[in-house]
Motif scaffolding. Structure first.
Motif: not given
Length: 292
Positions: A35-43, A49-58, A116-121
């Motif tokens: 099962t893939q882990r799924i994160a949502l980055v708000q903002g 916020g952009l850096e969170f997306v980058k590192q999560l995709l890594d 799995d994760l909601l990031l309010n940025v």
């Protein structure tokens, strides 16, 4: 590489439909039972916020949903999406607009079973030419207060409200537990601490972050009472070299001014170590608790 028939079909469809088909294709290629882990980055369109997306995709086996007010103008996010092998979705969401938040939640729930994760940025501190932190009571006005509260306090709780059902489903879909719960991580700030406030000033920003902390604490208590494995943490990233802090960096010691890469790496480490016992905590970048 995608099969020839799929590549031909993709070339004949819109960008959004192409991405949806790619997502489905790569999901079907996952290992059985994985099962893939799924994160949502708000903002997510810039800064932290952009850096969170980058590192999560890594991270392996990780999908990311990035939201922002204007996806068509988010060139950096679109570039990341192109190279994400279908693991990045971009969704329109304005955290000051309840209808926009509800529409985003509906869209995400149609394509994903859980989060799995909601990031309010998303946050606000100043608007060039329009708003800056108040250094004196005489500079406080209703517009500053509304801007700060709308984005810094109301935004995270309203977004959390709409996406909570997907976070609750993580227990069934990805095995969220007390030791590894689904997480709502709200970016707060040390200046939101009332007991730590010895300098005053920054009225609207301080108050909005204090309000965000109180709202987050309420959510943490409710999820625990309902025996839902959803942890809520408030995170202080330190002073980070972003547009938000740029006008206020001159008095920051170089060793206390963090790069976006370092700040996000530190915060993701805290998030990954979050358990239900830590839910409701206000935590600094170095893992230390901050008093409310």
């Amino acid at each position: 590489m995608l099969p020839t028939c799929l590549r031909i079909h993709l070339s004949q469809t819109s960008r959004h439909l192409r991405h949806a088909l790619q997502c489905r294709y790569y999901a079907e290629q996952s290992s059985p039972g994985e099962t893939q882990r799924i994160a949502l980055v708000q903002g997510a369109s810039r800064g932290l916020g952009l850096e969170f997306v980058k590192q999560l995709l890594d991270k392996p086996n990780q999908r990311v949903i990035a939201t922002c007010r204007n996806p068509d103008g988010a060139a950096d996010l679109q570039n990341m999406q192109s190279g994400s092998d279908g693991r990045l979705d971009i969704v329109q969401l304005d955290c000051t607009d309840e209808k926009s938040i509800a529409n985003a939640a509906s869209q995400v729930s149609h394509s994903h079973q859980h989060l799995d994760l909601l990031l309010n940025v998303a946050g606000i501190l100043h608007v060039p030419g329009k708003m800056s932190p108040e250094t004196a009571l005489s500079r406080v006005n209703a517009q500053n207060l509304l801007w700060n509260f709308h984005i810094n306090a109301m935004g995270p709780v309203l977004v959390s409200k709409e996406f909570a059902p997907l976070l609750a489903k993580a227990a069934q879909v990805s095995g969220a537990s007390k030791d590894r719960p689904a997480v709502i991580a709200n970016l707060s700030a040390r200046v939101g601490s009332i007991s730590d406030n010895e300098l005053g000033g920054w009225y609207s920003y301080r108050a909005s972050k204090s309000a965000q902390n109180q709202l987050s604490k309420c959510m943490a208590i409710e999820f625990a009472r309902r025996k839902q494995n959803i942890a809520v943490v408030m995170l202080h990233p330190g002073t980070v070299d972003t547009d938000l802090s740029e006008p206020f960096q001159k008095n920051v010691k170089p060793e206390k001014l963090f790069s976006r890469q370092r700040a996000v790496d530190q915060l993701l480490g805290i998030i990954e170590g979050t358990t239900m016992e830590k839910s409701g905590s206000f935590i600094a970048w170095d893992g230390q608790s901050i008093p409310f």
